[in-house]
Enzyme design. Structure first.
Site, PDB file in Angstrom:
ATOM      1  NE  ARG A   1      -6.139  -7.169 -10.121  1.00  0.00           N
ATOM      2  CZ  ARG A   1      -5.315  -6.618  -9.220  1.00  0.00           C
ATOM      3  NH1 ARG A   1      -5.639  -6.581  -7.943  1.00  0.00           N
ATOM      4  NH2 ARG A   1      -4.174  -6.107  -9.586  1.00  0.00           N
ATOM      5  NE  ARG A   2      -2.816  -9.228 -10.855  1.00  0.00           N
ATOM      6  CZ  ARG A   2      -2.109  -9.246  -9.735  1.00  0.00           C
ATOM      7  NH1 ARG A   2      -2.347 -10.151  -8.823  1.00  0.00           N
ATOM      8  NH2 ARG A   2      -1.162  -8.360  -9.521  1.00  0.00           N
TER       9      ARG A   2
ATOM     10  CG  HIS B   1      -1.781   1.380   0.951  1.00  0.00           C
ATOM     11  ND1 HIS B   1      -2.693   1.598  -0.040  1.00  0.00           N
ATOM     12  CD2 HIS B   1      -1.593   2.566   1.549  1.00  0.00           C
ATOM     13  CE1 HIS B   1      -3.063   2.863  -0.021  1.00  0.00           C
ATOM     14  NE2 HIS B   1      -2.404   3.479   0.932  1.00  0.00           N
TER      15      HIS B   1
ATOM     16  CE1 TYR C   1      -1.670   7.418  -0.597  1.00  0.00           C
ATOM     17  CE2 TYR C   1      -1.072   5.943   1.178  1.00  0.00           C
ATOM     18  CZ  TYR C   1      -2.035   6.555   0.406  1.00  0.00           C
ATOM     19  OH  TYR C   1      -3.359   6.305   0.641  1.00  0.00           O
TER      20      TYR C   1
ATOM     21  CG  HIS D   1      -8.076   2.321  -7.767  1.00  0.00           C
ATOM     22  ND1 HIS D   1      -8.337   3.586  -7.282  1.00  0.00           N
ATOM     23  CD2 HIS D   1      -7.064   1.832  -6.988  1.00  0.00           C
ATOM     24  CE1 HIS D   1      -7.527   3.836  -6.255  1.00  0.00           C
ATOM     25  NE2 HIS D   1      -6.750   2.802  -6.063  1.00  0.00           N
ATOM     26  CG  PHE D   2      -3.814  -0.223 -10.810  1.00  0.00           C
ATOM     27  CD1 PHE D   2      -3.174  -0.280 -12.009  1.00  0.00           C
ATOM     28  CD2 PHE D   2      -4.274  -1.412 -10.234  1.00  0.00           C
ATOM     29  CE1 PHE D   2      -2.991  -1.482 -12.657  1.00  0.00           C
ATOM     30  CE2 PHE D   2      -4.097  -2.627 -10.862  1.00  0.00           C
ATOM     31  CZ  PHE D   2      -3.453  -2.654 -12.092  1.00  0.00           C
ATOM     32  CG  HIS D   3      -4.503   1.604 -15.908  1.00  0.00           C
ATOM     33  ND1 HIS D   3      -4.796   0.346 -15.441  1.00  0.00           N
ATOM     34  CD2 HIS D   3      -3.415   1.458 -16.707  1.00  0.00           C
ATOM     35  CE1 HIS D   3      -3.932  -0.522 -15.952  1.00  0.00           C
ATOM     36  NE2 HIS D   3      -3.081   0.129 -16.722  1.00  0.00           N
TER      37      HIS D   3
HETATM   38 FE1  HAS Z   1      -5.304   2.483  -4.419  1.00  0.00          FE
HETATM   39  C1  HAS Z   1      -5.653  -0.931  -4.939  1.00  0.00           C
HETATM   40  C2  HAS Z   1      -7.367   2.295  -1.704  1.00  0.00           C
HETATM   41  C3  HAS Z   1      -4.727   5.813  -3.705  1.00  0.00           C
HETATM   42  C4  HAS Z   1      -2.671   2.489  -6.631  1.00  0.00           C
HETATM   43  N1  HAS Z   1      -4.354   1.054  -5.584  1.00  0.00           N
HETATM   44  C5  HAS Z   1      -4.671  -0.277  -5.675  1.00  0.00           C
HETATM   45  C6  HAS Z   1      -3.787  -0.910  -6.610  1.00  0.00           C
HETATM   46  C7  HAS Z   1      -2.923   0.053  -7.051  1.00  0.00           C
HETATM   47  C8  HAS Z   1      -3.292   1.281  -6.415  1.00  0.00           C
HETATM   48  C9  HAS Z   1      -1.776  -0.138  -8.027  1.00  0.00           C
HETATM   49  O1  HAS Z   1      -8.530   0.124   0.091  1.00  0.00           O
HETATM   50  C10 HAS Z   1      -3.848  -2.377  -7.040  1.00  0.00           C
HETATM   51  C11 HAS Z   1      -3.012  -3.270  -6.196  1.00  0.00           C
HETATM   52  C12 HAS Z   1      -3.126  -4.680  -6.696  1.00  0.00           C
HETATM   53  O2  HAS Z   1      -2.554  -4.983  -7.756  1.00  0.00           O
HETATM   54  O3  HAS Z   1      -3.827  -5.486  -6.076  1.00  0.00           O
HETATM   55  N2  HAS Z   1      -5.981   3.808  -3.011  1.00  0.00           N
HETATM   56  C13 HAS Z   1      -6.822   3.531  -2.014  1.00  0.00           C
HETATM   57  C14 HAS Z   1      -7.101   4.748  -1.235  1.00  0.00           C
HETATM   58  C15 HAS Z   1      -6.344   5.742  -1.807  1.00  0.00           C
HETATM   59  C16 HAS Z   1      -5.638   5.136  -2.914  1.00  0.00           C
HETATM   60  C17 HAS Z   1      -8.000   4.884  -0.063  1.00  0.00           C
HETATM   61  N3  HAS Z   1      -3.990   3.884  -5.069  1.00  0.00           N
HETATM   62  C18 HAS Z   1      -3.901   5.183  -4.635  1.00  0.00           C
HETATM   63  C19 HAS Z   1      -2.805   5.841  -5.273  1.00  0.00           C
HETATM   64  C20 HAS Z   1      -2.215   4.907  -6.103  1.00  0.00           C
HETATM   65  C21 HAS Z   1      -2.977   3.687  -5.957  1.00  0.00           C
HETATM   66  C22 HAS Z   1      -2.389   7.255  -5.025  1.00  0.00           C
HETATM   67  C23 HAS Z   1      -1.041   5.013  -6.989  1.00  0.00           C
HETATM   68  C24 HAS Z   1      -0.329   6.074  -7.210  1.00  0.00           C
HETATM   69  N4  HAS Z   1      -6.327   0.972  -3.540  1.00  0.00           N
HETATM   70  C25 HAS Z   1      -7.078   1.112  -2.404  1.00  0.00           C
HETATM   71  C26 HAS Z   1      -7.564  -0.215  -1.983  1.00  0.00           C
HETATM   72  C27 HAS Z   1      -7.073  -1.128  -2.912  1.00  0.00           C
HETATM   73  C28 HAS Z   1      -6.301  -0.357  -3.862  1.00  0.00           C
HETATM   74  C29 HAS Z   1      -8.397  -0.543  -0.843  1.00  0.00           C
HETATM   75  C30 HAS Z   1      -7.297  -2.664  -2.911  1.00  0.00           C
HETATM   76  C31 HAS Z   1      -8.422  -2.995  -3.760  1.00  0.00           C
HETATM   77  C32 HAS Z   1      -8.660  -4.487  -3.856  1.00  0.00           C
HETATM   78  O4  HAS Z   1      -9.788  -4.901  -3.561  1.00  0.00           O
HETATM   79  O5  HAS Z   1      -7.765  -5.258  -4.227  1.00  0.00           O
HETATM   80  C33 HAS Z   1      -6.275   7.179  -1.312  1.00  0.00           C
HETATM   81  O6  HAS Z   1      -4.944   7.534  -1.068  1.00  0.00           O
HETATM   82  C34 HAS Z   1      -6.912   8.155  -2.235  1.00  0.00           C
HETATM   83  C35 HAS Z   1      -7.008   9.546  -1.666  1.00  0.00           C
HETATM   84  C36 HAS Z   1      -7.187  10.545  -2.765  1.00  0.00           C
HETATM   85  C37 HAS Z   1      -8.064  11.543  -2.805  1.00  0.00           C
HETATM   86  C38 HAS Z   1      -8.132  12.421  -4.029  1.00  0.00           C
HETATM   87  C39 HAS Z   1      -7.469  13.780  -3.830  1.00  0.00           C
HETATM   88  C40 HAS Z   1      -7.436  14.535  -5.130  1.00  0.00           C
HETATM   89  C41 HAS Z   1      -6.429  15.352  -5.527  1.00  0.00           C
HETATM   90  C42 HAS Z   1      -6.505  16.025  -6.875  1.00  0.00           C
HETATM   91  C43 HAS Z   1      -7.217  17.338  -6.804  1.00  0.00           C
HETATM   92  C44 HAS Z   1      -7.308  17.939  -8.166  1.00  0.00           C
HETATM   93  C45 HAS Z   1      -7.439  19.230  -8.422  1.00  0.00           C
HETATM   94  C46 HAS Z   1      -7.452  19.663  -9.840  1.00  0.00           C
HETATM   95  C47 HAS Z   1      -7.524  20.239  -7.350  1.00  0.00           C
HETATM   96  C48 HAS Z   1      -8.975  11.814  -1.685  1.00  0.00           C
HETATM   97  C49 HAS Z   1      -5.254  15.626  -4.669  1.00  0.00           C
HETATM   98  C50 HAS Z   1      -8.503  20.709 -10.124  1.00  0.00           C
HETATM   99  C51 HAS Z   1      -8.269  21.160 -11.500  1.00  0.00           C
HETATM  100  C52 HAS Z   1      -9.147  21.852 -12.223  1.00  0.00           C
HETATM  101  C53 HAS Z   1      -8.789  22.302 -13.590  1.00  0.00           C
HETATM  102  C54 HAS Z   1     -10.492  22.174 -11.696  1.00  0.00           C
HETATM  103 CU   CU1 Z   2      -3.691   0.149  -0.783  1.00  0.00          CU
END
Ligand code: HAS
Ligand code: CU1
Length: 599
Positions: free
Chosen positions: A478-479, A264, A268, A415-417
């Protein structure tokens, strides 16, 4: 937003100057309190960073070229079986799982690790100055490259087709695990060097506030150190001895649990280097300012503490893990989403501030006045936009109630793409558009094509995300080589023609995006040097609210977040608290499961 004082700057950064970045005058000439790097050290540091970045993008190039095969599979088109019938191609890519392993390992593990090691070595060493040991920096680079080459051999010979999660008892050649371990060890040496330079700077500058870019970099490295311990123990204590035949079996559950200790927070480790750019550099590229250094420090301090003790959210479906611990990890996962939410508002405000300074107005009308003509800045804004649904999907994944619906379905690669595949990768692509000219003194070739490539990447990934999330909800696993299923009626009954089409289309769009991007990148690298790299300076941003330079006069928040080593220790303690009760029973009931080759 109206309460934030705006400086009369629109004339300083008119839109027609898009692409020309003005440098933070102080940061470039006087590293905060330190001594400027001497010319030879700077040249060597730039060179080693360039090597890291180039290896990273070579890995990404190969990984990306395999991607369309995966997308087409989920679009119902099976090219793998066709490839297997052509002897030359079959020798390189013999099965779907070999392709998927290469795609995942090269893109998610190799590209990220090399890029990040270069990027987060360069930034703090450059900012803090002093006399870093460049021989050590080069040794680390070559060590990481040697690890990569070792791991590549079994991968290419289809002898380590274990996907990027390893998951014993699937068993690859020992060389693959040893090479991967050497790569991770090399990254820990980069961590060591950066922390040593930072501590040296602190000794030379007692009572000073760590400058913000170095603060974010050191925080990320410390987080990665605590994060890596799970994988280090898994690979060194369990997997390597077993793959060498010294042990007859391995415990799959314990291996998975140690893997996700790292698995996990590694996300980050991929994300925070992009955040460094969103916070500290993108505002300048937009002609604006960073919002708040103290708030930025708070977000990174939270990432140090909360990134690691959450890994069980990948194991909700695993048996023999107490539900109480799964629930605790779930709540901690929600907590680690908070610094990303802080980031969303903070970097969003910086964008709005910059657009208003360039004459933007209206509730959303200001968006038009962002620096859309600049490929580097545009890539990062698009990366940020993709992370809004990416992060939201993560919170769905983390919820124990929703996880059974999406776990192990096509939703997860969806999700991860848009997280690692876009928030991270598209940001790194955008950063490369100024970093490569900065490191090499070569001017970016074809900036218009660069801009096209980032838009294509963004839309390709959005198509893929919609297609894959949707298929996942319908129940597509998946996979899996779903395009060659022997029971097509199962999928026909799901009514997924449209998401399948979107996914297939995404593969084509992303192929075009990749070709355009790599043309620009490689042509730039191969072009002659035309200027001093400093002509493209590091785009340091000013801050509306700074942390100050003296700790004694800084706010409680700044003083409280300065001691990153203490925060790292806190993270380790918290991680042990939520992992030892889970891992303890697994160790006392160690299961000896023999290795398997199922490919
Ligand atoms: Fe995830 C599975 C939960 C973030 C990558 N994640 C994965 C896998 C990958 C991955 C590769 O709880 C697959 C692993 C595998 O092969 O089995 N993930 C989360 C949560 C977050 C999260 C809670 N993941 C990421 C990030 C990744 C990533 C970052 C890569 C870089 N993920 C999971 C969970 C799984 C999971 C489970 C397991 C699923 C399963 O069942 O197998 C959090 O960190 C997300 C928090 C993010 C936010 C969004 C903030 C938004 C921002 C942008 C603002 C944009 C603006 C632009 C202001 C709350 C900062 C405005 C612009 C204008 C022009 C208006
Ligand atoms: Cu995770």
């Amino acid at each position: 937003m109206t309460t934030i004082p705006t400086r009369p700057a629109p004339t300083r950064y008119p839109p027609e100057l898009a692409g020309q970045i003005e440098a933070h005058p102080l940061s470039l000439t006087t590293p905060a309190g330190g001594t400027t790097l001497d010319t030879a050290t700077l040249a060597s540091l730039k060179k080693v960073t360039q090597y890291y970045v180039v290896v990273a993008f070579l890995a990404l190039f190969i990984g990306v070229m395999i991607g369309p095969l995966q997308a087409l599979n989920y679009g119902g088109v099976d090219l793998y079986t066709t490839i297997a019938k052509i002897p030359v191609l079959n020798a390189i890519l013999s099965t779907y799982y070999q392709g998927l392993t290469l795609h995942g390992v090269l893109n998610a593990l190799v590209f990220t690790q090399f890029f990040i090691s270069g990027w987060m070595l360069y930034l703090p060493l450059r900012e803090l100055g002093g006399k870093p040991n460049m021989k050590f920096a080069w040794f680390t680079f070559w060590m990481m490259t040697a690890g990569l080459l070792m791991a590549a051999v079994p991968l290419l010979f289809n002898r380590a087709t274990v996907l990027y999660t390893l998951y014993p008892p699937m068993q690859g050649d020992a060389l693959f695990y040893i090479g991967a371990a050497i790569m991770v060890a090399a990254s820990l040496l980069v961590f060591g060097q950066v922390v040593a330079v930072w501590l040296g700077w602190k000794r030379a500058n007692p009572g000073r506030v760590t400058p913000i870019v170095s603060y974010m970099s050191v925080a990320t490295w410390i987080m990665w150190f605590v994060a890596s311990l799970g994988l280090v123990v898994e690979v060194v204590a369990l997997v390597i001895p077993w793959s060498l035949g010294w042990r007859s079996g391995i415990d799959p559950l314990l291996s998975r649990t140690l893997f996700w200790w790292t698995g996990h927070p590694i996300v980050y480790f991929w994300l925070l280097p992009a955040y460094i750019s969103w916070y500290a550099f993108l505002p300048r590229q937009m002609g604006g300012r960073m919002v708040s250094e103290p708030l930025t420090r708070l977000a990174f301090a939270m990432f140090v503490i909360f990134s690691v003790p959450v890994g069980l959210h990948h194991q909700y479906a695993d048996p023999n893990i107490n539900n109480t611990w799964k629930t605790i990890h779930m709540f901690l996962t929600f907590l680690v989403a908070v610094p990303s939410l802080l980031t969303a508002f903070s970097v969003g405000a910086a964008l709005e501030d910059s657009a208003r300074m360039r004459g933007g107005s209206g509730l959303f009308g200001w968006i038009r006045r962002l620096n859309w003509g600049n490929a580097s800045a545009t890539a990062q804004v698009l990366a940020m936009i993709s992370f809004i649904p990416g992060g939201a999907g993560g919170i769905v994944n983390a919820s124990l109630a929703f996880a059974p619906v999406v776990h192990n379905t096509a939703w997860i690669p969806g999700h991860f793409h848009i997280t690692v595949g876009t928030a991270t990768t598209l940001s790194f692509m955008g950063i490369a558009f100024w970093l490569v000219p900065h490191l090499t003194g070569k001017r970016l070739v074809a900036p218009k094509l660069a801009l096209t490539s980032v838009w294509l990447w963004f839309w390709g990934m959005i198509l893929m995300a919609v297609g894959m999330h949707w298929q996942g909800l319908a129940g597509v696993p998946r996979r899996a080589l779903v395009s060659a299923t022997t029971q097509p009626q199962v999928y026909d009954a799901m009514s997924i023609a449209l998401p399948k089409f979107l996914t297939a289309a995404s593969g084509i769009v992303l192929l075009a995006a990749g070709l355009a991007f790599f043309y620009v990148l490689f042509r730039t690298l191969l072009s002659p040097r035309t200027e001093d790299g400093e002509a493209t300076p590091i785009p340091y941003s000013d801050a509306i609210s700074t942390a100050g330079t003296e700790l004694s006069r800084a706010s409680g928040l700044v003083r409280g977040t300065e001691s990153l080593l203490a925060l790292g220790l806190l993270s380790l303690i918290l991680t042990l608290l939520v992992y030892l009760p889970v891992i303890g029973p697994m160790i006392s009931n160690y299961q000896m499961v023999p290795g398997q080759r199922i490919w």
